[in-house]
Design a protein around this motif. Structure first.
Motif, short mmCIF file in Angstrom:
data_model
loop_
_atom_site.label_atom_id
_atom_site.label_comp_id
_atom_site.label_asym_id
_atom_site.label_seq_id
_atom_site.Cartn_x
_atom_site.Cartn_y
_atom_site.Cartn_z
N LEU A 145 0.83 -1.19 0.00
CA LEU A 145 0.00 0.00 0.00
C LEU A 145 0.88 1.25 0.00
O LEU A 145 2.01 1.23 0.47
N PRO A 146 0.35 2.36 -0.52
CA PRO A 146 1.09 3.62 -0.46
C PRO A 146 1.46 3.97 0.98
O PRO A 146 0.77 3.57 1.93
N ALA A 147 2.52 4.73 1.14
CA ALA A 147 3.04 5.04 2.48
C ALA A 147 2.01 5.74 3.35
O ALA A 147 2.02 5.60 4.58
N ASP A 148 1.12 6.52 2.74
CA ASP A 148 0.15 7.28 3.54
C ASP A 148 -1.17 6.54 3.70
O ASP A 148 -2.15 7.11 4.21
N ALA A 149 -1.22 5.28 3.29
CA ALA A 149 -2.47 4.51 3.37
C ALA A 149 -2.50 3.63 4.60
O ALA A 149 -1.50 3.00 4.96
N SER A 150 -3.65 3.58 5.25
CA SER A 150 -3.86 2.70 6.39
C SER A 150 -4.39 1.35 5.91
O SER A 150 -4.77 1.19 4.74
N SER A 151 -4.44 0.40 6.81
CA SER A 151 -5.04 -0.89 6.45
C SER A 151 -6.52 -0.73 6.13
O SER A 151 -7.05 -1.43 5.27
N LYS A 152 -7.17 0.19 6.80
CA LYS A 152 -8.57 0.48 6.48
C LYS A 152 -8.70 0.99 5.06
O LYS A 152 -9.61 0.59 4.32
N ASP A 153 -7.78 1.84 4.63
CA ASP A 153 -7.80 2.33 3.25
C ASP A 153 -7.64 1.19 2.25
O ASP A 153 -8.26 1.19 1.18
N GLY A 154 -6.80 0.22 2.59
CA GLY A 154 -6.48 -0.83 1.63
C GLY A 154 -7.27 -2.11 1.78
O GLY A 154 -7.11 -3.03 0.97
N ALA A 155 -8.16 -2.18 2.77
CA ALA A 155 -8.85 -3.44 3.06
C ALA A 155 -9.70 -3.92 1.88
O ALA A 155 -9.83 -5.12 1.64
N SER A 156 -10.30 -2.98 1.16
CA SER A 156 -11.22 -3.33 0.08
C SER A 156 -10.65 -3.01 -1.29
O SER A 156 -11.37 -2.63 -2.20
N CYS A 157 -9.36 -3.19 -1.47
CA CYS A 157 -8.75 -2.74 -2.72
C CYS A 157 -8.69 -3.82 -3.79
O CYS A 157 -8.08 -3.61 -4.84
N PHE A 158 -9.33 -4.96 -3.57
CA PHE A 158 -9.33 -6.00 -4.59
C PHE A 158 -10.73 -6.25 -5.17
O PHE A 158 -10.97 -6.01 -6.35
N VAL A 159 -11.65 -6.74 -4.37
CA VAL A 159 -12.92 -7.24 -4.90
C VAL A 159 -13.68 -6.16 -5.67
O VAL A 159 -13.97 -6.31 -6.86
#
Length: 382
Positions: A145-159
């Motif tokens: 994930l980008p350095a400024d992204a949280s896990s919450k930001d990236g949790a839904s980045c696939f489906v």
């Protein structure tokens, strides 16, 4: 995490019992040790997608939900109607881990340089078993994930993001020039509006309520039609005539909507094409792909759309296999680059693993209400 991975972590399991009962519980499982090309991820955020609910809840009758125990010892049961047991016969007796995608921090890695390079990085992965505190994955499958992204930001980045991109990709592969999307005010639908605007793809959005139409128009959507309006078919035909859309992705599945879209496409095609009347309809191929099941009833077709049409299923994994690894990698990178803009997700509530097993909470997220999305945080407070 215990040294040498001697500890255990919680994992949400869904079990279908032979007597026709669904059981949900939190199992204590050993924290896995990553292989040479793998990483161990401490999962911080994982969404509840409609695609997760089929495995999580199956065909259980949620009016029969019962709960026992408390906290991490909670066990939830529900009856499965006898007529639906055949559909889940293949999973009877197997406590199955749930959760298609999620994000977290790499806390350990195998010996390969690619795996070691990810230690301490925040990554997102897809592949199941994400409703747990720890998950191993191949280093090559972890999206940094980008350095400024949280896990919450990236949790839904696939489906949702890759599904939306896959719809546009399918349009291009099959030679169409515009799209139709149903349940269009969803999180995925809002992403598709942004993608189509950026890529210059005409898009017809079908929603079920005026307030949903307002959401999409606020995002700049040009063609929004409300299936609850008395003028729905006229509005749909007008949008299809203007855009020339001959490909639709339907999240509803059951009911009359797929047939109505095909009928609208046929009327629009005849209107655009002119020429002599044919009892076989236009020669323009019209295609509807069902990719969701918000309505689990029968799909009803009133055959008023000629003979050049198709109705089928569409699944993201099949699309990605068709386009190959190189193209899939490009799509993943676009998601990472636009994670906080085009592909931003918003959540109604954040739940611990134990909270995700509360009967009222289960009923809430199983409604699959447009605009509502729930996030599980497996390691919250740890």
């Amino acid at each position: 995490m215990a040294d040498g991975n001697q500890g255990v972590g919680l994992q949400l399991r869904s079990l279908v019992k032979p007597e026709g009962e669904l059981e949900l519980s939190l199992a204590q499982v050993p924290i896995p040790t990553p292989g040479p090309d793998e990483v161990l991820i401490k999962v911080e955020a994982t969404p509840i997608n409609p695609s997760d609910l089929g495995l999580l809840l199956g065909p259980a009758d949620l009016s029969t939900l019962k709960s026992s125990g408390a906290g991490e010892a909670t066990v939830v049961t529900a009856k499965i109607p006898p007529q639906f047991m055949r559909a889940v016969a293949g999973r009877v007796g197997e406590a199955m881990p749930v959760g298609n995608e999620g994000a977290g921090v790499v806390v350990e890695a195998g010996s390969s340089p690619a795996a070691q390079a990810l230690v301490g990085k925040r990554v997102a992965v897809i592949g199941g078993a994400m409703y747990g505190q720890y998950r191993t994955a191949r280093a090559a499958d972890a999206l940094v994930l980008p350095a400024d992204a949280s896990s919450k930001d990236g949790a839904s980045c696939f489906v949702n993001p890759l599904t939306a991109l896959g719809m546009v990709g399918t349009m291009r592969l099959e030679g169409h020039s515009a799209l139709v999307h149903t349940a269009a005010a969803s999180n995925l639908g809002q992403m598709l509006v942004k993608i189509c605007a950026a890529d210059g793809v005409p898009l017809v959005n079908i929603v079920r309520k005026p307030e949903q139409a307002a959401i999409l128009r606020g995002l700049g959507a040009r063609h929004v039609v409300d299936s609850s309006a008395p003028s729905f078919m006229d509005d749909l035909i007008a949008a299809l005539t203007e855009t020339g859309a001959t490909l639709a992705f339907d999240a509803i599945g059951g009911g009359r909507l797929a047939g109505q879209i095909l009928t609208g496409m046929e009327v629009a095609a005849v209107s655009r094409g002119g020429g002599a009347y044919s009892r076989y309809g236009s020669t323009t191929h019209k295609q509807v792909y069902i990719y969701g099941g918000l309505d689990t009833g029968p799909t009803e077709l009133n055959r008023a759309f000629g003979m050049a049409w198709g109705l089928g299923g569409w699944l993201l994994t099949y699309f990605l296999a068709k386009v190959g690894q190189a193209e899939a990698a490009k799509l993943r990178q676009r998601v990472a680059d636009e994670l906080k803009t085009t592909f931003a997700s918003h959540y109604t509530a954040e739940l611990t693993l134990a909270e995700a097993l509360q009967p009222e909470t289960i009923r809430a997220y199983n409604k699959k209400t447009t605009g509502e999305k729930y996030l599980i945080t497996p390691n919250a407070g740890r």
